[in-house]
Write an enzyme that holds these catalytic residues in place. Sequence first.
Site, PDB file in Angstrom:
ATOM      1  N   ARG A 221      33.388  44.384  48.473  1.00  0.00           N
ATOM      2  CA  ARG A 221      34.539  45.283  48.562  1.00  0.00           C
ATOM      3  C   ARG A 221      34.118  46.678  49.043  1.00  0.00           C
ATOM      4  O   ARG A 221      34.841  47.324  49.807  1.00  0.00           O
ATOM      5  CB  ARG A 221      35.227  45.365  47.195  1.00  0.00           C
ATOM      6  CG  ARG A 221      36.582  46.032  47.202  1.00  0.00           C
ATOM      7  CD  ARG A 221      37.592  45.303  48.083  1.00  0.00           C
ATOM      8  NE  ARG A 221      37.875  43.965  47.644  1.00  0.00           N
ATOM      9  CZ  ARG A 221      38.888  43.613  46.852  1.00  0.00           C
ATOM     10  NH1 ARG A 221      39.696  44.549  46.386  1.00  0.00           N
ATOM     11  NH2 ARG A 221      39.112  42.359  46.546  1.00  0.00           N
TER      12      ARG A 221
ATOM     13  N   HIS B  17      44.671  38.840  36.634  1.00  0.00           N
ATOM     14  CA  HIS B  17      45.440  38.660  37.867  1.00  0.00           C
ATOM     15  C   HIS B  17      44.789  37.662  38.823  1.00  0.00           C
ATOM     16  O   HIS B  17      45.420  37.238  39.779  1.00  0.00           O
ATOM     17  CB  HIS B  17      45.593  40.024  38.552  1.00  0.00           C
ATOM     18  CG  HIS B  17      46.764  40.116  39.473  1.00  0.00           C
ATOM     19  ND1 HIS B  17      48.050  39.750  39.108  1.00  0.00           N
ATOM     20  CD2 HIS B  17      46.859  40.540  40.771  1.00  0.00           C
ATOM     21  CE1 HIS B  17      48.864  39.946  40.122  1.00  0.00           C
ATOM     22  NE2 HIS B  17      48.167  40.419  41.134  1.00  0.00           N
ATOM     23  N   TRP B  18      43.541  37.305  38.548  1.00  0.00           N
ATOM     24  CA  TRP B  18      42.810  36.374  39.410  1.00  0.00           C
ATOM     25  C   TRP B  18      42.395  35.122  38.627  1.00  0.00           C
ATOM     26  O   TRP B  18      41.213  34.893  38.395  1.00  0.00           O
ATOM     27  CB  TRP B  18      41.547  37.026  39.948  1.00  0.00           C
ATOM     28  CG  TRP B  18      41.700  38.008  41.054  1.00  0.00           C
ATOM     29  CD1 TRP B  18      42.815  38.669  41.460  1.00  0.00           C
ATOM     30  CD2 TRP B  18      40.646  38.463  41.914  1.00  0.00           C
ATOM     31  NE1 TRP B  18      42.527  39.514  42.503  1.00  0.00           N
ATOM     32  CE2 TRP B  18      41.194  39.402  42.809  1.00  0.00           C
ATOM     33  CE3 TRP B  18      39.282  38.170  42.003  1.00  0.00           C
ATOM     34  CZ2 TRP B  18      40.444  40.048  43.776  1.00  0.00           C
ATOM     35  CZ3 TRP B  18      38.527  38.814  42.968  1.00  0.00           C
ATOM     36  CH2 TRP B  18      39.101  39.728  43.854  1.00  0.00           C
TER      37      TRP B  18
END
Length: 245
Positions: A145, A223-224
């Site tokens: 990232r 969320h993942w």
Amino acid sequence: MAGTIGHLEAYARNIAALAGHFRVIAYDYPGHGYTTLAEADLELPDYVAHLRGLLDALGVDRAHLSGESLGGWVAVKFAAEYPERTGRLVLNTPGGTMATPEVMERIRTLSQAAADDPSPERIRTRLEWLMADPASVTDELVDIRRTIYARPGFAASMRALLCLQDAEIRRRNLLTDAELAAVTGPALVIWTSDDPSGPAAAGLAMAERMPDARFEVIKDAGHWPQWEQAETFNAMVLEFLTEAR
């Protein structure tokens, strides 16, 4: 399809399992990952057109769609507009039905800070917000990232991508009851025990507004779920995609 400011590495733990049964195409949205940087605000019609163009370019007439967060939002919009090109839908902590000010502000603040200063600390803070267990954020995930966010011009691009966190823009892009009702193919809505974007009730309500949808919850994930509970996610999705109808 990953979520807002997400990239295809979010599905790195799923591609091999799915590829044992299907041709898998993992791609980044415009402005995300290593695609062309965004020069203007991107709204849902832009993402839907991008997906249509990708399928056209690859010669794919019809596809199952699996999307997380913004990816689920895009998948529903696409399926409603192009039912003849859509197989089954896997909607993984999908967006598109909520506009919660504090969540939107948190996403905007964490994401822009990480793009403006892609330090390991800011990147890790952004990613940890997504997870039930902060230890799920690996050094490799942070490094990937950081490399993406450090690209020249990415900070400005991020501001365009975050337009969906603006209340007025978000409202005009939200999923409508008519769009959800137009998703006639089978759909699987997956939520989690610890999703920071909203309660499981939001996912259940979405499933109930589609003609042929089921709802499942994966525990010990944020969320993942496809990352934190990959084995459970992969088994659930493969069962859904391969079951006879």
